[in-house]
Design a protein around this motif. Structure first.
Motif, PDB file in Angstrom:
ATOM      1  N   ARG A  18       0.823  -1.214   0.000  1.00 45.88           N
ATOM      2  CA  ARG A  18       0.000   0.000   0.000  1.00 45.88           C
ATOM      3  C   ARG A  18       0.856   1.263   0.000  1.00 45.88           C
ATOM      4  O   ARG A  18       0.462   2.271  -0.596  1.00 45.88           O
ATOM      5  N   TRP A  19       2.041   1.224   0.613  1.00 45.64           N
ATOM      6  CA  TRP A  19       2.868   2.426   0.689  1.00 45.64           C
ATOM      7  C   TRP A  19       3.555   2.693  -0.641  1.00 45.64           C
ATOM      8  O   TRP A  19       3.800   3.849  -0.986  1.00 45.64           O
ATOM      9  N   TYR A  20       3.847   1.634  -1.389  1.00 42.61           N
ATOM     10  CA  TYR A  20       4.385   1.824  -2.738  1.00 42.61           C
ATOM     11  C   TYR A  20       3.297   2.337  -3.673  1.00 42.61           C
ATOM     12  O   TYR A  20       3.572   3.139  -4.573  1.00 42.61           O
ATOM     13  N   GLU A  21       2.077   1.876  -3.467  1.00 44.66           N
ATOM     14  CA  GLU A  21       0.957   2.397  -4.257  1.00 44.66           C
ATOM     15  C   GLU A  21       0.759   3.880  -3.983  1.00 44.66           C
ATOM     16  O   GLU A  21       0.504   4.671  -4.907  1.00 44.66           O
TER      17      GLU A  21
ATOM     18  N   GLY B 292       1.435   6.646  -6.686  1.00 41.24           N
ATOM     19  CA  GLY B 292       0.118   7.123  -7.088  1.00 41.24           C
ATOM     20  C   GLY B 292      -0.256   8.476  -6.540  1.00 41.24           C
ATOM     21  O   GLY B 292      -1.138   9.150  -7.094  1.00 41.24           O
ATOM     22  N   ASN B 293       0.384   8.904  -5.456  1.00 36.30           N
ATOM     23  CA  ASN B 293       0.085  10.199  -4.859  1.00 36.30           C
ATOM     24  C   ASN B 293       0.712  11.311  -5.691  1.00 36.30           C
ATOM     25  O   ASN B 293       1.886  11.260  -6.054  1.00 36.30           O
ATOM     26  N   GLU B 294      -0.079  12.332  -5.982  1.00 28.69           N
ATOM     27  CA  GLU B 294       0.389  13.403  -6.860  1.00 28.69           C
ATOM     28  C   GLU B 294       1.603  14.127  -6.293  1.00 28.69           C
ATOM     29  O   GLU B 294       2.510  14.505  -7.040  1.00 28.69           O
ATOM     30  N   ARG B 295       1.653  14.327  -4.989  1.00 31.46           N
ATOM     31  CA  ARG B 295       2.789  15.030  -4.388  1.00 31.46           C
ATOM     32  C   ARG B 295       4.092  14.285  -4.637  1.00 31.46           C
ATOM     33  O   ARG B 295       5.108  14.888  -4.993  1.00 31.46           O
ATOM     34  N   TRP B 296       4.076  12.959  -4.454  1.00 33.34           N
ATOM     35  CA  TRP B 296       5.282  12.174  -4.657  1.00 33.34           C
ATOM     36  C   TRP B 296       5.632  12.070  -6.132  1.00 33.34           C
ATOM     37  O   TRP B 296       6.816  12.116  -6.509  1.00 33.34           O
TER      38      TRP B 296
ATOM     39  N   GLN C 278       4.279  15.060   8.752  1.00 39.58           N
ATOM     40  CA  GLN C 278       3.486  13.866   9.067  1.00 39.58           C
ATOM     41  C   GLN C 278       4.294  12.632   8.673  1.00 39.58           C
ATOM     42  O   GLN C 278       4.503  12.357   7.492  1.00 39.58           O
ATOM     43  N   ILE C 279       4.743  11.896   9.672  1.00 38.32           N
ATOM     44  CA  ILE C 279       5.535  10.701   9.406  1.00 38.32           C
ATOM     45  C   ILE C 279       4.619   9.603   8.897  1.00 38.32           C
ATOM     46  O   ILE C 279       3.665   9.196   9.567  1.00 38.32           O
ATOM     47  N   SER C 280       4.910   9.121   7.711  1.00 35.41           N
ATOM     48  CA  SER C 280       4.103   8.082   7.077  1.00 35.41           C
ATOM     49  C   SER C 280       5.033   7.012   6.519  1.00 35.41           C
ATOM     50  O   SER C 280       6.144   7.322   6.059  1.00 35.41           O
ATOM     51  N   PRO C 281       4.619   5.744   6.537  1.00 33.24           N
ATOM     52  CA  PRO C 281       5.447   4.691   5.942  1.00 33.24           C
ATOM     53  C   PRO C 281       5.730   4.899   4.455  1.00 33.24           C
ATOM     54  O   PRO C 281       6.587   4.216   3.894  1.00 33.24           O
ATOM     55  N   THR C 282       5.010   5.821   3.821  1.00 33.38           N
ATOM     56  CA  THR C 282       5.311   6.128   2.424  1.00 33.38           C
ATOM     57  C   THR C 282       6.747   6.635   2.285  1.00 33.38           C
ATOM     58  O   THR C 282       7.398   6.419   1.264  1.00 33.38           O
ATOM     59  N   ILE C 283       7.252   7.296   3.343  1.00 37.28           N
ATOM     60  CA  ILE C 283       8.638   7.776   3.330  1.00 37.28           C
ATOM     61  C   ILE C 283       9.596   6.595   3.252  1.00 37.28           C
ATOM     62  O   ILE C 283      10.638   6.676   2.592  1.00 37.28           O
ATOM     63  N   THR C 284       9.277   5.482   3.905  1.00 39.13           N
ATOM     64  CA  THR C 284      10.148   4.305   3.826  1.00 39.13           C
ATOM     65  C   THR C 284      10.133   3.714   2.423  1.00 39.13           C
ATOM     66  O   THR C 284      11.149   3.196   1.950  1.00 39.13           O
ATOM     67  N   ALA C 285       8.983   3.782   1.745  1.00 37.92           N
ATOM     68  CA  ALA C 285       8.930   3.331   0.355  1.00 37.92           C
ATOM     69  C   ALA C 285       9.802   4.218  -0.527  1.00 37.92           C
ATOM     70  O   ALA C 285      10.527   3.730  -1.411  1.00 37.92           O
ATOM     71  N   ALA C 286       9.749   5.539  -0.290  1.00 39.40           N
ATOM     72  CA  ALA C 286      10.598   6.461  -1.047  1.00 39.40           C
ATOM     73  C   ALA C 286      12.070   6.199  -0.754  1.00 39.40           C
ATOM     74  O   ALA C 286      12.913   6.221  -1.668  1.00 39.40           O
TER      75      ALA C 286
END
Length: 274
Positions: A57-60, A64-68, A237-245
């Motif tokens: 989900r974090w890679y998605e 998929g997130n416009e900011r990233w 906002q710390i999010s696991p999406t940062i670990t995917a990045a």
């Protein structure tokens, strides 16, 4: 490097201890980085071990997130543009510095590589005030030029090292046969120094791709690069999406370093062949 068969027992023990120390240092440096990778596959929105479950989900969200997506696009645009400029300018500078009759060669070289020595925050502040006078703050052009200034020293150093063993008689022979200077460079010089040029270009791209301090000072939200987006995400906002990045950057850097190693080995084979 393996010891010769006639090495004494003390030399073998010293070599084994040295090898073990290097392995421990490698583990100490790499383990904190590798800890991030499993967290990017966690199914829950917090950082914890053992993982509660596996998910993409974090890679998605990352892809998929416009900011990233915009951040990746900006990093690619600035990275490729600054790499092209830095490679061109750095190669030309290295060719000029390689001439033995160049006056003040040491001084010129010191000025060219000064962005590697001066703390990057000092460089960023200086660029901010300089750009404010000409209106280049908050623009792609300003960010590209800033990254070019930071990346060019790497190209100068790698190409200069390649030119150290360059045989100048080859260019003189080509010129004596009537070849124009551009033809001599394209047919004779460039193929020989190509490993150094490509290595410098890769270093320049990595420098631009990973840079965050200058981007914090010079870039607007529209020019937000991937490292700056990660920095902002950690603060806001710390999010696991940062670990995917972070995992994406680790894999990308590993591929670039592998490419550099292959180029180094190719250069060594060519040198032995000559």
């Amino acid at each position: 490097m393996a010891l010769p068969s006639y090495a004494s027992r003390g030399e073998r023990l010293t070599h084994a201890a040295y090898l073990g120390f290097c392995i421990l240092v490698f583990i100490f440096l790499v383990t904190p980085i590798l800890v991030i990778v499993p967290l990017s596959f966690s199914s829950e929105p917090w950082f914890t071990y053992p993982l509660p479950g596996l998910s993409l989900r974090w890679y998605e969200d990352f892809f998929g997130n416009e900011r990233w997506v915009v951040a990746i696009k900006n990093s690619a645009i600035v990275g490729f543009a600054s790499t092209l400029l830095a490679t061109t300018l750095g190669t030309l500078a290295a060719l000029g510095l390689s001439r033995g009759n160049l006056p003040y060669r040491g001084l010129i070289m010191s000025i060219l590589i000064s962005p590697m020595v001066v703390p990057v925050v000092i460089t960023a502040v200086a660029m901010y005030f300089a750009y404010a006078l000409v209106g280049l703050n908050n623009s792609y052009l300003g960010l590209i030029l800033a990254h070019t200034a930071l990346s060019t020293p790497f190209v100068v150093i790698t190409v200069t090292a390649t030119l150290t063993g360059f045989d100048r008689s080859l260019t003189r022979a080509a010129a004596s046969l009537g070849a124009a200077p551009w033809t001599v460079f394209r047919i004779v010089t460039l193929p020989i120094i190509a490993p150094g040029v490509v290595s410098g270009a890769l270093f320049a791209f990595v420098t631009s791709w990973d840079e965050v301090v200058v981007a914090l000072f010079l870039a607007s939200p529209e020019q937000r690069t991937l490292p700056r987006q990660m920095f902002s995400g950690i603060r806001e906002q710390i999010s696991p999406t940062i670990t995917a990045a972070a995992t994406f950057l680790i894999v990308f850097a590993a591929l670039l370093m592998t490419t550099l190693e292959l180029l180094r080995r190719r250069s060594e084979r060519l040198a032995r062949g000559r």
